[in-house]
Design an enzyme around this catalytic site. Sequence first.
Site, PDB file in Angstrom:
ATOM      1  N   ARG A   1       0.843  -1.205   0.000  1.00 39.79           N
ATOM      2  CA  ARG A   1       0.000   0.000   0.000  1.00 39.79           C
ATOM      3  C   ARG A   1       0.879   1.256   0.000  1.00 39.79           C
ATOM      4  NH1 ARG A   1      -0.499   4.639   2.800  1.00 39.79           N
ATOM      5  NH2 ARG A   1      -0.112   3.528   4.741  1.00 39.79           N
ATOM      6  N   ASP A   2       1.486   1.573   1.143  1.00 36.13           N
ATOM      7  CA  ASP A   2       2.296   2.801   1.237  1.00 36.13           C
ATOM      8  C   ASP A   2       3.484   2.719   0.274  1.00 36.13           C
ATOM      9  OD1 ASP A   2       3.435   5.194   2.111  1.00 36.13           O
ATOM     10  OD2 ASP A   2       3.091   4.784   4.228  1.00 36.13           O
TER      11      ASP A   2
ATOM     12  N   HIS B   1       4.684   4.820  12.809  1.00 36.96           N
ATOM     13  CA  HIS B   1       4.779   4.709  11.347  1.00 36.96           C
ATOM     14  C   HIS B   1       5.821   5.742  10.877  1.00 36.96           C
ATOM     15  CE1 HIS B   1       2.661   4.184   7.324  1.00 36.96           C
ATOM     16  NE2 HIS B   1       3.234   5.354   7.120  1.00 36.96           N
TER      17      HIS B   1
ATOM     18  N   HIS C   1       8.679   7.257   8.310  1.00 38.17           N
ATOM     19  CA  HIS C   1       9.301   7.319   6.980  1.00 38.17           C
ATOM     20  C   HIS C   1      10.759   7.723   7.188  1.00 38.17           C
ATOM     21  CE1 HIS C   1       5.882   6.759   4.157  1.00 38.17           C
ATOM     22  NE2 HIS C   1       5.196   7.010   5.249  1.00 38.17           N
TER      23      HIS C   1
ATOM     24  N   CYS D   1       3.774   9.297   0.685  1.00 35.80           N
ATOM     25  CA  CYS D   1       2.422   9.780   0.394  1.00 35.80           C
ATOM     26  C   CYS D   1       2.455  10.708  -0.815  1.00 35.80           C
ATOM     27  CB  CYS D   1       1.886  10.532   1.623  1.00 35.80           C
ATOM     28  SG  CYS D   1       0.284  11.274   1.331  1.00 35.80           S
TER      29      CYS D   1
ATOM     30  N   ASN E   1       9.139   4.377   3.540  1.00 41.75           N
ATOM     31  CA  ASN E   1       8.960   3.955   4.928  1.00 41.75           C
ATOM     32  C   ASN E   1      10.270   3.354   5.431  1.00 41.75           C
ATOM     33  OD1 ASN E   1       6.168   3.462   3.500  1.00 41.75           O
ATOM     34  ND2 ASN E   1       5.719   3.574   5.677  1.00 41.75           N
TER      35      ASN E   1
HETATM   36  P1  HMG Z   1     -13.371  13.239  -3.424  1.00 43.98           P
HETATM   37  O1  HMG Z   1     -13.094  13.389  -4.872  1.00 43.98           O
HETATM   38  O2  HMG Z   1     -13.437  14.463  -2.556  1.00 43.98           O
HETATM   39  O3  HMG Z   1     -14.670  12.323  -3.191  1.00 43.98           O
HETATM   40  O4  HMG Z   1     -12.305  12.270  -2.827  1.00 43.98           O
HETATM   41  P2  HMG Z   1     -16.157  12.607  -3.391  1.00 43.98           P
HETATM   42  O5  HMG Z   1     -16.813  11.948  -2.235  1.00 43.98           O
HETATM   43  O6  HMG Z   1     -16.440  14.059  -3.658  1.00 43.98           O
HETATM   44  O7  HMG Z   1     -16.467  11.776  -4.742  1.00 43.98           O
HETATM   45  C1  HMG Z   1     -15.976  12.151  -5.996  1.00 43.98           C
HETATM   46  C2  HMG Z   1     -15.921  10.925  -6.911  1.00 43.98           C
HETATM   47  O8  HMG Z   1     -14.981  10.009  -6.402  1.00 43.98           O
HETATM   48  C3  HMG Z   1     -17.244  10.178  -7.014  1.00 43.98           C
HETATM   49  O9  HMG Z   1     -17.323   9.672  -8.343  1.00 43.98           O
HETATM   50  C4  HMG Z   1     -17.056   9.037  -6.068  1.00 43.98           C
HETATM   51  O10 HMG Z   1     -17.830   7.905  -6.382  1.00 43.98           O
HETATM   52  C5  HMG Z   1     -15.598   8.735  -6.235  1.00 43.98           C
HETATM   53  P3  HMG Z   1     -18.355  10.296  -9.391  1.00 43.98           P
HETATM   54  O11 HMG Z   1     -19.700  10.120  -8.751  1.00 43.98           O
HETATM   55  O12 HMG Z   1     -17.947  11.744  -9.497  1.00 43.98           O
HETATM   56  O13 HMG Z   1     -18.109   9.492 -10.625  1.00 43.98           O
HETATM   57  N1  HMG Z   1     -15.071   8.108  -5.023  1.00 43.98           N
HETATM   58  C6  HMG Z   1     -14.508   6.893  -4.971  1.00 43.98           C
HETATM   59  N2  HMG Z   1     -14.224   5.975  -5.899  1.00 43.98           N
HETATM   60  C7  HMG Z   1     -13.655   4.827  -5.489  1.00 43.98           C
HETATM   61  N3  HMG Z   1     -13.365   4.561  -4.211  1.00 43.98           N
HETATM   62  C8  HMG Z   1     -13.613   5.456  -3.251  1.00 43.98           C
HETATM   63  C9  HMG Z   1     -14.213   6.677  -3.619  1.00 43.98           C
HETATM   64  N4  HMG Z   1     -14.587   7.750  -2.912  1.00 43.98           N
HETATM   65  C10 HMG Z   1     -15.120   8.611  -3.778  1.00 43.98           C
HETATM   66  N5  HMG Z   1     -13.302   5.180  -1.984  1.00 43.98           N
HETATM   67  C11 HMG Z   1     -11.235  10.798  -1.319  1.00 43.98           C
HETATM   68  C12 HMG Z   1     -12.194  11.958  -1.462  1.00 43.98           C
HETATM   69  C13 HMG Z   1     -10.859  10.665   0.146  1.00 43.98           C
HETATM   70  C14 HMG Z   1     -11.898   9.535  -1.801  1.00 43.98           C
HETATM   71  C15 HMG Z   1      -9.970  11.114  -2.182  1.00 43.98           C
HETATM   72  O14 HMG Z   1      -9.449  12.331  -1.767  1.00 43.98           O
HETATM   73  C16 HMG Z   1      -8.940  10.052  -2.103  1.00 43.98           C
HETATM   74  O15 HMG Z   1      -9.108   8.976  -2.661  1.00 43.98           O
HETATM   75  N6  HMG Z   1      -7.799  10.313  -1.410  1.00 43.98           N
HETATM   76  C17 HMG Z   1      -6.836   9.283  -1.168  1.00 43.98           C
HETATM   77  C18 HMG Z   1      -5.482   9.836  -1.009  1.00 43.98           C
HETATM   78  C19 HMG Z   1      -4.537   8.755  -0.600  1.00 43.98           C
HETATM   79  O16 HMG Z   1      -4.760   7.569  -0.791  1.00 43.98           O
HETATM   80  N7  HMG Z   1      -3.379   9.173  -0.021  1.00 43.98           N
HETATM   81  C20 HMG Z   1      -2.363   8.288   0.400  1.00 43.98           C
HETATM   82  C21 HMG Z   1      -2.704   7.477   1.603  1.00 43.98           C
HETATM   83  S1  HMG Z   1      -2.501   8.337   3.143  1.00 43.98           S
HETATM   84  C22 HMG Z   1      -0.807   8.141   3.529  1.00 43.98           C
HETATM   85  O17 HMG Z   1      -0.038   7.728   2.712  1.00 43.98           O
HETATM   86  C23 HMG Z   1      -0.338   8.437   4.928  1.00 43.98           C
HETATM   87  C24 HMG Z   1      -0.099   7.186   5.773  1.00 43.98           C
HETATM   88  O18 HMG Z   1       0.826   6.315   5.149  1.00 43.98           O
HETATM   89  C25 HMG Z   1       0.434   7.577   7.163  1.00 43.98           C
HETATM   90  C26 HMG Z   1       1.619   8.544   7.090  1.00 43.98           C
HETATM   91  O19 HMG Z   1       2.641   8.215   6.450  1.00 43.98           O
HETATM   92  O20 HMG Z   1       1.478   9.622   7.691  1.00 43.98           O
HETATM   93  C27 HMG Z   1      -1.413   6.413   5.983  1.00 43.98           C
HETATM   94 MG    MG Z   2       2.971   6.507   5.242  1.00 45.21          MG
END
Ligand code: HMG
Ligand code: MG
Length: 298
Positions: free
Chosen positions: A14-15, A206, A208, A239, A248
């Site tokens: 994932r990450d 967690h 990095h 991220c 990480n």
């Molecule tokens: P959004 O665009 O604001 O969502 O995204 P929305 O609710 O306004 O929906 C817009 C469209 O997206 C819609 O489609 C939804 O169906 C679709 P439309 O009707 O327009 O055709 N949609 C989805 N499709 C599939 N799966 C879903 C989903 N949700 C909405 N789950 C959202 C909001 C949060 C979904 C978006 O901003 C997003 O996907 N962000 C993810 C970012 C991400 O993955 N970042 C990396 C992970 S975090 C990280 O790495 C940190 C961590 O490792 C810890 C650390 O290191 O600190 C965990």
């Molecule tokens: Mg991370």
Amino acid sequence: KWPDKVTIKEVGPRDGLQNEKEIVSAEEKIEWIDALSQTGLSYIEITSFVNPNWVPQLSDAEVVAKGIKRNPAVTYGALVPNMRGLETALEADIDEVSVFMSASETHNRKNINKSIDQTFPVLQETINGALAAGKSLRGYVSTIFGCPYEGKVPIEQVFMVCDRLFDMGIGELSLGDTTGIANPRQVEEVLDLALKRYDRNKIALHFHDTRGMAMANVLKALDYGITSFDSALGGIGGCPYAPGASGNVATDDLVYMLEDMGISTKINQAKLLDAAVRIQQSLGKKLPSHQMAVYSEQ
Ligand code: HMG
Ligand code: MG
């Protein structure tokens, strides 16, 4: 003074992959996760059920989750941002659901397109849905040691977000050093306070390794008796919505250090390196971990 054993939560699929531009095929991911499942790891975060436009590398989440061979000794987790993601995650029979948000307002908006206040109700219904389906829950809070957009994040702000996640029903909280800016003194400051508030067995770290400090930070957390750490095999990761974020802490380096210190991880290092070679081939570039550098010298 250190714990006898530690649980390593492998977040590489994932990450580790989410920030990789070259798309790795679902088949290669499945083979890699299947290899990871045979290393002795007890926890693998295999993908994210996020909007595929936001993280194209993981747009095959459902195919991967359904395609892997489940080892009953392994808990398979995934990131789930909302109800839309939860539906698919349940369909794919994920064991544990991880919700995520940031302690800092700007990173939260850049990463999940909502303010912190707007995020809570979305996570609450996701958590409720996951609990109703009998799933265990993990919560990530990012940018707790600092934010790439805002700099230092006030500790009261960090705990406000962590308190809310616990109140909403998460079992374990993973404290994220998203862009690898923590130092051991900061880990001390955060854990001094966090362990007065929360049960130590519910806290994971967690780290990095952006600035080469992840292992020093792990050691500091071990001083506090922390027994749950997130890491990615080969040290890949980062991220996509945090500028400057890189890998990480590497699972292979972490396992090497812990086992050499007499702290049991139950992970087989030879099998881990075999799995690392596999993903190195898929990515077509050298993995950044120290163990992989030693390995390729041999
Ligand atoms: P959004 O665009 O604001 O969502 O995204 P929305 O609710 O306004 O929906 C817009 C469209 O997206 C819609 O489609 C939804 O169906 C679709 P439309 O009707 O327009 O055709 N949609 C989805 N499709 C599939 N799966 C879903 C989903 N949700 C909405 N789950 C959202 C909001 C949060 C979904 C978006 O901003 C997003 O996907 N962000 C993810 C970012 C991400 O993955 N970042 C990396 C992970 S975090 C990280 O790495 C940190 C961590 O490792 C810890 C650390 O290191 O600190 C965990
Ligand atoms: Mg991370």
